[in-house]
Write a protein that holds these residues in place. Structure first.
Motif, PDB file in Angstrom:
ATOM      1  N   ILE A 173       0.892  -1.264   0.011  1.00 46.26           N
ATOM      2  CA  ILE A 173       0.024  -0.002  -0.001  1.00 46.26           C
ATOM      3  C   ILE A 173       0.872   1.284  -0.070  1.00 46.26           C
ATOM      4  O   ILE A 173       1.867   1.437   0.834  1.00 46.26           O
ATOM      5  CB  ILE A 173      -0.992  -0.124   1.196  1.00 46.26           C
ATOM      6  CG1 ILE A 173      -1.732   1.213   1.202  1.00 46.26           C
ATOM      7  CG2 ILE A 173      -0.117  -0.105   2.469  1.00 46.26           C
ATOM      8  CD1 ILE A 173      -3.045   1.310   2.235  1.00 46.26           C
ATOM      9  N   GLY A 174       0.694   2.197  -0.940  1.00 51.74           N
ATOM     10  CA  GLY A 174       1.650   3.164  -0.950  1.00 51.74           C
ATOM     11  C   GLY A 174       0.924   4.399  -1.725  1.00 51.74           C
ATOM     12  O   GLY A 174      -0.112   4.321  -2.541  1.00 51.74           O
ATOM     13  N   VAL A 175       1.381   5.455  -1.518  1.00 58.68           N
ATOM     14  CA  VAL A 175       1.248   6.740  -2.211  1.00 58.68           C
ATOM     15  C   VAL A 175       1.674   6.863  -3.647  1.00 58.68           C
ATOM     16  O   VAL A 175       2.557   5.988  -3.978  1.00 58.68           O
ATOM     17  CB  VAL A 175       1.937   7.960  -1.578  1.00 58.68           C
ATOM     18  CG1 VAL A 175       3.265   7.955  -1.405  1.00 58.68           C
ATOM     19  CG2 VAL A 175       1.286   9.425  -1.932  1.00 58.68           C
ATOM     20  N   SER A 176       0.956   7.321  -4.528  1.00 61.16           N
ATOM     21  CA  SER A 176       1.128   6.892  -5.908  1.00 61.16           C
ATOM     22  C   SER A 176       2.536   7.265  -6.693  1.00 61.16           C
ATOM     23  O   SER A 176       3.146   6.344  -6.862  1.00 61.16           O
ATOM     24  CB  SER A 176       0.191   7.908  -6.733  1.00 61.16           C
ATOM     25  OG  SER A 176      -1.192   7.524  -6.686  1.00 61.16           O
ATOM     26  N   TYR A 177       3.206   8.411  -6.208  1.00 63.07           N
ATOM     27  CA  TYR A 177       4.473   8.694  -6.608  1.00 63.07           C
ATOM     28  C   TYR A 177       5.410   7.822  -5.941  1.00 63.07           C
ATOM     29  O   TYR A 177       6.456   7.130  -6.754  1.00 63.07           O
ATOM     30  CB  TYR A 177       4.953  10.344  -6.212  1.00 63.07           C
ATOM     31  CG  TYR A 177       5.375  10.367  -4.788  1.00 63.07           C
ATOM     32  CD1 TYR A 177       6.441  10.245  -4.478  1.00 63.07           C
ATOM     33  CD2 TYR A 177       4.368  10.948  -3.903  1.00 63.07           C
ATOM     34  CE1 TYR A 177       7.068  10.330  -2.915  1.00 63.07           C
ATOM     35  CE2 TYR A 177       4.976  11.055  -2.643  1.00 63.07           C
ATOM     36  CZ  TYR A 177       6.128  10.752  -2.073  1.00 63.07           C
ATOM     37  OH  TYR A 177       6.483  10.965  -1.058  1.00 63.07           O
ATOM     38  N   ALA A 178       5.235   7.232  -4.924  1.00 58.55           N
ATOM     39  CA  ALA A 178       6.267   6.261  -4.077  1.00 58.55           C
ATOM     40  C   ALA A 178       6.186   5.044  -4.767  1.00 58.55           C
ATOM     41  O   ALA A 178       7.239   3.960  -4.953  1.00 58.55           O
ATOM     42  CB  ALA A 178       6.296   6.044  -2.802  1.00 58.55           C
ATOM     43  N   LEU A 179       4.835   4.474  -5.330  1.00 58.99           N
ATOM     44  CA  LEU A 179       4.670   3.336  -6.093  1.00 58.99           C
ATOM     45  C   LEU A 179       5.387   3.180  -7.298  1.00 58.99           C
ATOM     46  O   LEU A 179       5.974   2.230  -7.840  1.00 58.99           O
ATOM     47  CB  LEU A 179       3.204   2.760  -6.075  1.00 58.99           C
ATOM     48  CG  LEU A 179       2.624   2.471  -4.618  1.00 58.99           C
ATOM     49  CD1 LEU A 179       1.097   2.361  -4.970  1.00 58.99           C
ATOM     50  CD2 LEU A 179       3.037   1.384  -4.080  1.00 58.99           C
ATOM     51  N   LEU A 180       5.117   4.505  -8.024  1.00 56.08           N
ATOM     52  CA  LEU A 180       5.785   4.613  -9.464  1.00 56.08           C
ATOM     53  C   LEU A 180       7.442   4.479  -9.446  1.00 56.08           C
ATOM     54  O   LEU A 180       7.932   3.987 -10.116  1.00 56.08           O
ATOM     55  CB  LEU A 180       5.409   5.933  -9.885  1.00 56.08           C
ATOM     56  CG  LEU A 180       3.893   6.152 -10.629  1.00 56.08           C
ATOM     57  CD1 LEU A 180       3.548   7.341 -10.604  1.00 56.08           C
ATOM     58  CD2 LEU A 180       3.776   5.181 -11.704  1.00 56.08           C
ATOM     59  N   VAL A 182       8.980   2.679  -7.190  1.00 54.23           N
ATOM     60  CA  VAL A 182       9.368   1.345  -7.124  1.00 54.23           C
ATOM     61  C   VAL A 182       9.252   0.617  -8.437  1.00 54.23           C
ATOM     62  O   VAL A 182       9.988  -0.037  -8.910  1.00 54.23           O
ATOM     63  CB  VAL A 182       8.681   0.763  -5.887  1.00 54.23           C
ATOM     64  CG1 VAL A 182       9.017  -0.704  -6.146  1.00 54.23           C
ATOM     65  CG2 VAL A 182       8.823   1.405  -4.859  1.00 54.23           C
ATOM     66  N   ALA A 183       8.030   0.896  -9.115  1.00 52.86           N
ATOM     67  CA  ALA A 183       7.406   0.234 -10.367  1.00 52.86           C
ATOM     68  C   ALA A 183       8.551   0.601 -11.347  1.00 52.86           C
ATOM     69  O   ALA A 183       8.910  -0.090 -12.317  1.00 52.86           O
ATOM     70  CB  ALA A 183       6.274   0.710 -10.783  1.00 52.86           C
ATOM     71  N   ASP A 184       9.129   1.890 -11.349  1.00 51.58           N
ATOM     72  CA  ASP A 184      10.136   2.146 -12.567  1.00 51.58           C
ATOM     73  C   ASP A 184      11.431   1.321 -12.431  1.00 51.58           C
ATOM     74  O   ASP A 184      12.158   1.300 -13.232  1.00 51.58           O
ATOM     75  CB  ASP A 184      10.473   3.748 -12.320  1.00 51.58           C
ATOM     76  CG  ASP A 184       9.418   4.693 -12.816  1.00 51.58           C
ATOM     77  OD1 ASP A 184       8.580   4.035 -13.289  1.00 51.58           O
ATOM     78  OD2 ASP A 184       9.603   5.839 -12.543  1.00 51.58           O
ATOM     79  N   ARG A 185      11.719   0.707 -11.369  1.00 49.40           N
ATOM     80  CA  ARG A 185      12.869  -0.039 -11.126  1.00 49.40           C
ATOM     81  C   ARG A 185      12.603  -1.592 -11.595  1.00 49.40           C
ATOM     82  O   ARG A 185      13.314  -2.566 -11.395  1.00 49.40           O
ATOM     83  CB  ARG A 185      13.445  -0.129  -9.820  1.00 49.40           C
ATOM     84  CG  ARG A 185      13.749   1.333  -9.194  1.00 49.40           C
ATOM     85  CD  ARG A 185      15.158   1.194  -8.083  1.00 49.40           C
ATOM     86  NE  ARG A 185      14.464   0.130  -7.202  1.00 49.40           N
ATOM     87  CZ  ARG A 185      13.914   0.794  -6.089  1.00 49.40           C
ATOM     88  NH1 ARG A 185      13.320   1.957  -6.005  1.00 49.40           N
ATOM     89  NH2 ARG A 185      13.654  -0.214  -5.038  1.00 49.40           N
ATOM     90  N   GLY A 219       5.107  -2.197 -14.427  1.00 50.90           N
ATOM     91  CA  GLY A 219       5.950  -2.212 -13.465  1.00 50.90           C
ATOM     92  C   GLY A 219       6.087  -3.444 -12.441  1.00 50.90           C
ATOM     93  O   GLY A 219       7.038  -3.862 -12.209  1.00 50.90           O
ATOM     94  N   PHE A 220       5.129  -3.621 -12.163  1.00 47.21           N
ATOM     95  CA  PHE A 220       4.879  -4.635 -10.838  1.00 47.21           C
ATOM     96  C   PHE A 220       4.481  -6.163 -11.722  1.00 47.21           C
ATOM     97  O   PHE A 220       4.698  -6.959 -10.859  1.00 47.21           O
ATOM     98  CB  PHE A 220       3.998  -4.245  -9.896  1.00 47.21           C
ATOM     99  CG  PHE A 220       4.366  -3.266  -9.041  1.00 47.21           C
ATOM    100  CD1 PHE A 220       5.500  -3.520  -8.273  1.00 47.21           C
ATOM    101  CD2 PHE A 220       3.541  -2.034  -8.887  1.00 47.21           C
ATOM    102  CE1 PHE A 220       5.917  -2.410  -7.078  1.00 47.21           C
ATOM    103  CE2 PHE A 220       4.076  -1.073  -8.181  1.00 47.21           C
ATOM    104  CZ  PHE A 220       5.026  -1.375  -7.154  1.00 47.21           C
ATOM    105  N   GLY A 221       4.209  -6.069 -12.789  1.00 47.16           N
ATOM    106  CA  GLY A 221       3.720  -7.315 -13.551  1.00 47.16           C
ATOM    107  C   GLY A 221       2.509  -8.014 -12.894  1.00 47.16           C
ATOM    108  O   GLY A 221       2.516  -9.090 -12.814  1.00 47.16           O
ATOM    109  N   VAL A 222       1.594  -7.049 -12.633  1.00 49.31           N
ATOM    110  CA  VAL A 222       0.540  -7.583 -11.952  1.00 49.31           C
ATOM    111  C   VAL A 222      -0.724  -7.317 -12.862  1.00 49.31           C
ATOM    112  O   VAL A 222      -0.678  -6.551 -13.704  1.00 49.31           O
ATOM    113  CB  VAL A 222      -0.002  -7.072 -10.546  1.00 49.31           C
ATOM    114  CG1 VAL A 222       1.117  -7.604  -9.453  1.00 49.31           C
ATOM    115  CG2 VAL A 222      -0.029  -5.496 -10.647  1.00 49.31           C
TER     116      VAL A 222
END
Length: 318
Positions: A173-180, A182-185, A219-222
């Motif tokens: 669970i995360g704020v949008s910019y922080a999830l992005l 992580v997903a960018d990696r 990014g997360f493959g879900v």
């Protein structure tokens, strides 16, 4: 036991058949016990004697929470939640009479949707909320972690690579910019629910929810991204995939006509979001938000914000 306490004891039993009567009872109570709400209703000439159905109940504009302590009855608060806001805006305050009650309702809403919290390792990526303090979201997640799988916690972007490889069922669970971030990696993940709470916090350009979800899915493959709809002024949360939210049985989203606040739009039509949250019996159950949305069946979408509204941290702007 007073009316509010009796009401809370039966809250989880509210259903489609009893919702209207419960709402009218809450309106009667709050009209007589919340002086701010009463003054607003009197100004509109709407009282329990004249209001006979849900569409006639006045909804308190959400900005009142910025300038007033909204309370029904006389009590000392257990906690004060504050909105994330911005440095240039006044933050909303929600005075909470009973923090245990807030947590109990939040846990029931989540587990009714996703199953026991004990099944999940919670990976929380919420740096903005942690640093600002007094967040209802942080309070909820803290409480969830008490019941979740060992190893749950708050993580910074650079610290979660190993956690993502964990084979346990996860709630990320995360704020949008922080999830992005992580997903960018290209952090592919298995056995996980990815849930965004909205909010770019000025860290990234604003994007539509569809664009956000597409980026996170890649990014997360879900296959799907979940969203949480919550706000400082509410005790209840909505959850949903693909930007379609659903409230618990004791809360409801109504869509008001933009030009006539006492006229409501049909299913599928866009307008302003009004929320009835009967869990707010100690404050105000009837809130007129500045979000735009529409209802589809049992679900609702958030489509953006009214012009000149503050950008609220828990939702995206189109």
């Amino acid at each position: 036991m007073n009316f509010a306490e009796k009401f809370k004891h039966t809250l989880f039993e509210v259903n489609d058949k009893t919702f209207a009567d419960s709402s009218l009872a809450a309106f009667d109570y709050q009209y007589h016990s919340c002086h701010i709400f009463k003054s607003y209703c009197d100004y509109l000439h709407r009282t329990p004697k004249t209001v006979k159905n849900l569409s006639e109940i006045p909804f308190l504009p959400i900005d009142f929470f910025k300038n007033h302590a909204i309370k029904s009855g006389k009590w000392n608060e257990n906690k004060i939640f504050q909105s994330s806001g911005t440095t240039s805006s006044r933050r909303s305050k929600h005075f909470v009479k009973d923090l245990d009650y807030y947590h109990l309702a939040a846990k029931k809403i989540f587990e009714d949707q996703f199953g026991p919290l004990s099944n999940y390792k919670i990976v929380a990526i919420l740096p903005s909320y942690q640093s600002q303090g007094d967040s209802s979201l942080i309070s909820m997640v803290d409480y969830f972690m008490e019941y979740s799988h060992p190893g749950s916690g708050y993580f910074l972007n650079e610290d979660i690579d190993q956690v993502m490889k964990d084979s346990n069922q996860k709630l990320v669970i995360g704020v949008s910019y922080a999830l992005l971030d992580v997903a960018d990696r290209s952090q592919k993940i298995e056995n996980a629910i990815i849930m965004e709470t909205g909010g770019m916090k000025g860290r990234r350009k604003e994007m539509t929810r569809t664009e956000l979800h597409d980026s996170l899915q890649r990014g997360f493959g879900v296959d799907a991204i979940w969203s949480e709809y919550g706000m400082t002024e509410l005790n209840s949360q909505g959850y949903g995939k693909h930007g379609f939210f659903k409230f618990p049985s004791w809360a409801k989203c109504l869509i008001r006509d933009i030009n006539d606040p006492f006229s409501y739009q049909n299913t599928g039509k866009t307008g302003g979001i009004n929320i009835i949250d009967l869990a707010n019996i100690d404050t105000c159950c009837f809130i007129e938000t500045k979000d735009l949305g529409r209802v589809t069946g049992d679900n609702f979408e958030v489509l953006g914000r009214f012009d000149n509204s503050d950008i609220r941290g828990c939702n995206l702007m189109i």
